[in-house]
Design an enzyme around this catalytic site. Structure first.
Site, mmCIF file in Angstrom:
data_model
loop_
_atom_site.group_PDB
_atom_site.id
_atom_site.type_symbol
_atom_site.label_atom_id
_atom_site.label_comp_id
_atom_site.label_asym_id
_atom_site.label_seq_id
_atom_site.Cartn_x
_atom_site.Cartn_y
_atom_site.Cartn_z
ATOM 1 N N CYS A 277 -43.423 -20.091 -74.386
ATOM 2 C CA CYS A 277 -44.588 -19.953 -75.271
ATOM 3 C C CYS A 277 -45.047 -21.286 -75.856
ATOM 4 C CB CYS A 277 -44.295 -18.936 -76.376
ATOM 5 S SG CYS A 277 -43.017 -19.427 -77.570
ATOM 6 N N HIS A 325 -42.331 -17.390 -81.950
ATOM 7 C CA HIS A 325 -43.307 -17.217 -80.869
ATOM 8 C C HIS A 325 -44.643 -17.814 -81.303
ATOM 9 C CE1 HIS A 325 -44.700 -15.530 -77.094
ATOM 10 N NE2 HIS A 325 -45.768 -15.055 -77.712
ATOM 11 N N HIS A 337 -51.010 -16.443 -74.244
ATOM 12 C CA HIS A 337 -49.618 -16.796 -74.550
ATOM 13 C C HIS A 337 -48.725 -16.511 -73.351
ATOM 14 C CE1 HIS A 337 -47.853 -12.632 -75.783
ATOM 15 N NE2 HIS A 337 -48.874 -12.441 -74.981
#
Length: 363
Positions: A277, A325, A337
């Site tokens: 990510c 994240h 993402h």
């Protein structure tokens, strides 16, 4: 995976060749990642093969917890790698300073030796003393200035020798400390890697026990949960307040991220074939000419935080309480993402996960 090992090897070669570093000290244990929101960790308590929706929800929660823990460990791994890269560069610079200092010291020692030999040739009587003992007054006056200059030159030579020797000792101590830190970071990175692989393997083991039909249902449950969260986020009216326009750099970052859609998630990866990510977001902004921290946690700590209503395309949305994240906002309530192992870079709802906050790389 990143290609930083070349820099590390260069540092090792230079420093070892100079033989000025001490052996690395005792290892330090890697920090324990914070507990996942569900409180689940490891492979204990693995649910049995589900027999209904309720059981499948429990399986989904368990898998989510395992992948969350893997994401936290991935951030720890990436942070250790980024720190090791900086330490390697610092060691190389210190090694270069040591090499230059040694050359300087050799020149000074050579000059000091020449002065000592000159004194020996004059029978131990300094040249200035010989001037003083001369029977010619004019010669005495003419050479008095030279005598003073000679005294100052000798004093400066001794001072330079002392300072250079101290500098070399300081450089060696600094290099030794950096080397020790590098070794400690290597152990932390290895521990994080072990944690990542353990959590991913446990999640994959659970998924492998499911029948094809159950895996389809599990995927549908995941999508429903994301859609529910996104709907709730949009229902709050937040999108009506967001009207920021992307900057030139923001557009470039979004363009880069968009071009990566479909590429697989691989922990620790930062392109070009796969990403995690924060590997995706950091590389997108690097391509836009604005380098940012490598990990989602450092992005949250070091980049400027802004209100959601002021969000514009290119901004980064940080998710979960532990900032484990990150996704890039692209407008219209959506992000790009890299979700998790087994998934690919994709477009998702910006509110499909618990938002911690928003940061702006080009503030």
């Amino acid at each position: 995976m990143s290609k930083r090992s070349t820099t590390t090897m260069a540092a090792v070669a230079l420093v070892c060749a100079l033989t000025v570093l001490t052996a690395p000290g005792a290892a330090y244990a890697a920090p324990t990642p914070p507990p996942s929101p569900s409180g689940a960790s490891g492979t204990s308590g693995t649910p049995a093969t589900p027999g209904g929706t309720k059981d499948l929800e429990a399986v989904r929660a368990k898998i989510d917890a395992l992948y969350h823990d893997a994401a936290v460990a991935t951030d720890a791994y990436n942070a250790a790698e980024e720190k090791a890269d900086k330490q390697s560069v610092e060691i190389v610079h210190l090694a270069q300073k040591i090499a230059a200092g040694q050359q300087r010291l050799e020149r000074l020692q050579k000059n000091a030796g020449a002065a000592a030999r000159e004194q020996y040739r004059t029978g131990g009587i300094p040249r200035e003393a010989q001037f003083m003992l001369s029977g010619d007054p004019q010669q005495f006056l003419d050479n008095a200035g030279r005598a003073y200059q000679g005294q100052q030159a000798t004093k400066n030579l001794v001072s330079q020798l002392t300072r250079t020797q101290k500098d070399l000792a300081d450089y060696a101590a600094d290099a030794s400390a950096k080397w020790k830190e590098l070794e400690e970071g290597r152990k932390k990175k290895a521990a994080a890697q072990k944690k990542i692989e353990k959590q991913i393997k446990a999640a994959q083991k659970i998924e492998s026990r499911l029948e094809k039909e159950e895996r389809e249902r599990l995927r549908k449950l995941e999508e429903e949960a994301e859609q529910k969260a996104q709907t709730a986020w949009l229902s709050s009216g937040v999108l009506k307040e967001i009207n920021g326009r992307a900057t030139k750099a923001g557009k470039a970052a979004v363009q880069f991220a968009t071009a990566q859609i479909g590429k697989p998630y691989v922990w620790g990866a930062e392109g070009p074939k796969s990403y995690d990510c924060s590997g995706l977001t950091s590389q997108a902004w690097a391509a836009a000419g604005q380098p940012i921290p490598r990990t989602s946690q450092e992005q949250w700590k070091r980049l400027k935080r802004i209100d959601i209503k002021d969000m514009r395309p290119g901004d980064l949305i940080i998710y979960h309480d532990d900032a484990s994240h990150v996704g890039m906002y692209i407008g219209d309530g959506a992000i790009i993402h890299a979700p998790r192992p087994g998934r690919s870079v994709t477009v998702a709802g910006a509110g499909s996960m618990a938002i911690l906050g928003v940061v702006r790389p080009d503030a």
